[in-house]
Design a protein around this motif. Structure first.
Motif, PDB file in Angstrom:
ATOM      1  N   ASP A 163       0.823  -1.206   0.000  1.00 14.38           N
ATOM      2  CA  ASP A 163       0.000   0.000   0.000  1.00 14.38           C
ATOM      3  C   ASP A 163       0.858   1.258   0.000  1.00 14.38           C
ATOM      4  O   ASP A 163       0.574   2.225  -0.718  1.00 14.38           O
ATOM      5  CB  ASP A 163      -0.928   0.001   1.217  1.00 14.38           C
ATOM      6  CG  ASP A 163      -1.969  -1.112   1.161  1.00 14.38           C
ATOM      7  OD1 ASP A 163      -2.188  -1.657   0.057  1.00 14.38           O
ATOM      8  OD2 ASP A 163      -2.537  -1.458   2.220  1.00 14.38           O
ATOM      9  N   ARG A 167       1.033   3.850  -3.215  1.00 17.47           N
ATOM     10  CA  ARG A 167       0.621   5.235  -2.959  1.00 17.47           C
ATOM     11  C   ARG A 167       1.737   6.209  -3.333  1.00 17.47           C
ATOM     12  O   ARG A 167       1.499   7.244  -3.955  1.00 17.47           O
ATOM     13  CB  ARG A 167       0.262   5.384  -1.471  1.00 17.47           C
ATOM     14  CG  ARG A 167      -0.035   6.816  -1.034  1.00 17.47           C
ATOM     15  CD  ARG A 167      -1.348   7.313  -1.557  1.00 17.47           C
ATOM     16  NE  ARG A 167      -1.601   8.700  -1.128  1.00 17.47           N
ATOM     17  CZ  ARG A 167      -2.716   9.354  -1.360  1.00 17.47           C
ATOM     18  NH1 ARG A 167      -3.700   8.753  -2.000  1.00 17.47           N
ATOM     19  NH2 ARG A 167      -2.874  10.600  -0.956  1.00 17.47           N
ATOM     20  N   ALA A 170       2.052   6.447  -7.081  1.00 16.90           N
ATOM     21  CA  ALA A 170       0.946   7.245  -7.614  1.00 16.90           C
ATOM     22  C   ALA A 170       1.193   8.734  -7.395  1.00 16.90           C
ATOM     23  O   ALA A 170       0.928   9.556  -8.279  1.00 16.90           O
ATOM     24  CB  ALA A 170      -0.370   6.818  -6.965  1.00 16.90           C
ATOM     25  N   GLU A 171       1.703   9.112  -6.222  1.00 15.26           N
ATOM     26  CA  GLU A 171       1.993  10.517  -5.943  1.00 15.26           C
ATOM     27  C   GLU A 171       3.069  11.047  -6.883  1.00 15.26           C
ATOM     28  O   GLU A 171       2.959  12.159  -7.408  1.00 15.26           O
ATOM     29  CB  GLU A 171       2.431  10.683  -4.492  1.00 15.26           C
ATOM     30  CG  GLU A 171       1.317  10.513  -3.484  1.00 15.26           C
ATOM     31  CD  GLU A 171       1.786  10.743  -2.065  1.00 15.26           C
ATOM     32  OE1 GLU A 171       3.006  10.957  -1.878  1.00 15.26           O
ATOM     33  OE2 GLU A 171       0.947  10.703  -1.154  1.00 15.26           O
ATOM     34  N   LYS A 198      -5.543   9.825  -6.534  1.00 13.76           N
ATOM     35  CA  LYS A 198      -6.535   8.770  -6.273  1.00 13.76           C
ATOM     36  C   LYS A 198      -6.778   7.924  -7.516  1.00 13.76           C
ATOM     37  O   LYS A 198      -6.830   6.684  -7.444  1.00 13.76           O
ATOM     38  CB  LYS A 198      -7.851   9.385  -5.814  1.00 13.76           C
ATOM     39  CG  LYS A 198      -8.896   8.333  -5.410  1.00 13.76           C
ATOM     40  CD  LYS A 198     -10.181   8.958  -4.957  1.00 13.76           C
ATOM     41  CE  LYS A 198     -11.140   7.891  -4.423  1.00 13.76           C
ATOM     42  NZ  LYS A 198     -11.358   6.786  -5.392  1.00 13.76           N
ATOM     43  N   ASN A 201      -3.640   5.781  -8.075  1.00 12.72           N
ATOM     44  CA  ASN A 201      -3.515   4.743  -7.045  1.00 12.72           C
ATOM     45  C   ASN A 201      -4.512   3.616  -7.289  1.00 12.72           C
ATOM     46  O   ASN A 201      -4.162   2.431  -7.190  1.00 12.72           O
ATOM     47  CB  ASN A 201      -3.718   5.360  -5.671  1.00 12.72           C
ATOM     48  CG  ASN A 201      -3.384   4.388  -4.549  1.00 12.72           C
ATOM     49  OD1 ASN A 201      -2.227   4.070  -4.314  1.00 12.72           O
ATOM     50  ND2 ASN A 201      -4.413   3.909  -3.850  1.00 12.72           N
TER      51      ASN A 201
END
Length: 322
Positions: A163, A167, A170-171, A198, A201
């Motif tokens: 996770d 994350r 994705a950022e 979002k 992710n």
């Protein structure tokens, strides 16, 4: 044949070794100069799975007098036994970039075999073009990162690592994609960034799940290899996936969400930071301690100090504006 020294001082054959990497440069006259790498230099990765330089501990160097030491990731030049390679449980044909294949190779060696050391002896060094070592040649896309996460961070409580990494990837991708698209860093910009993170992710989570059903996806690693949590705690302890990253996440979210009340922060958008701090700066400020800046008179009455400061309203030296 390449040997490494064990804790009791004996030598044993190595299944795999990475070589210390030196670089070369040439001047206008064609003279070539070799630049030796420092002893103890290794390679690791950050929460976004991007490569970064690291170093062996003093204890690791002392075990072999600096002649060999473990590295979390393979270096630019690596040698391993064919029998070891053929025994790897993971060989994902979908990992089409050199760096993603190096990640899989390193995880195979550490979690499913006996690890990998760097040989720093003079007879085991290689010289490479500096371009090969540049970060532009060593990166990983979001889909490939999701595939590696799905294979190596499932079960044994490793979901927390999966996770965090998805994350972070994705950022990174969201921030890269919106650079130059917005004119200022307003609340609307933050909303765009949050929404983009979002979406990316969710996409990476979906790719990670779908990867398990592809033909070349490695299976059964949970029964054949050590969990990623073991690797993170024993091989890669410099990369804290918990406390430090949580602090950084909180600070990033605070910037993206902005102040919630007038008392918490400015009502004017001009008082907000122009952009979020990067990961390295976040790590620095998260560990910074408060500094006492209260004025302390250390002049000793200015009896022997040549710098007497300004004069007060009576013309006497020693006045200091507080």
């Amino acid at each position: 044949k390449v040997d490494t020294k064990t804790k009791d001082g004996t030598m044993q054959p190595s299944n795999a070794v990475s070589f210390a990497v030196d670089t070369s440069s040439s001047d206008t006259e064609g003279n070539v100069e070799i630049h030796s790498s420092h002893v103890g230099v290794t390679l690791s990765f950050d929460q976004k799975l991007r490569p970064r330089p690291s170093s062996a501990t003093g204890q690791q160097l002392a075990l072999s007098n600096g002649e060999s030491y473990p590295t979390p990731l393979t270096q630019s030049a690596t040698a391993l036994r064919l029998r070891t390679y053929n025994a790897f449980p993971a060989s994902d044909e979908a990992l089409t970039s050199h760096y993603s294949a190096d990640l899989e190779l390193s995880f195979n060696l550490w979690m499913c075999a006996d690890g990998i050391d760097v040989l720093a002896s003079s007879y085991a060094r290689v010289v490479v073009d500096p371009v090969i070592l540049s970060s532009s040649e060593k990166d990983i896309s979001g889909p490939l990162a999701a595939r590696i996460v799905s294979a190596w961070m499932s079960g044994h409580g490793d979901d927390v690592y999966a996770d965090k990494i998805l994350r972070a990837v994705a950022e990174r991708s969201a921030q890269d994609s919106i650079i130059g698209m917005t004119k200022d860093h307003s609340m609307s910009d933050r909303k765009i960034l949050v929404d983009k993170i979002k979406v990316l992710n969710d996409m990476l989570v979906r790719i990670s799940s779908e990867a398990k059903h592809s033909s070349s996806f490695p299976t059964g690693l949970g029964q054949k290899c050590r969990p990623f949590s073991w690797y993170a705690q024993n091989v890669h302890p410099q990369n804290d996936f918990h406390e430090e990253e949580d602090v950084n996440d909180a600070k990033k979210k605070a910037w993206m969400n902005g102040p919630t009340t007038k008392e918490e922060g400015a009502t004017d958008e001009n008082n907000l930071p122009s952009k979020p701090l990067n990961e390295d700066n976040m790590a620095i400020i998260s560990k910074a301690s408060p500094v006492n800046i209260k004025y302390v008179d250390a002049s000793g009455g200015h009896a022997e100090h040549p710098h007497k400061g300004a004069t007060d309203e009576n013309g006497k030296f020693g006045y200091v504006h507080d």
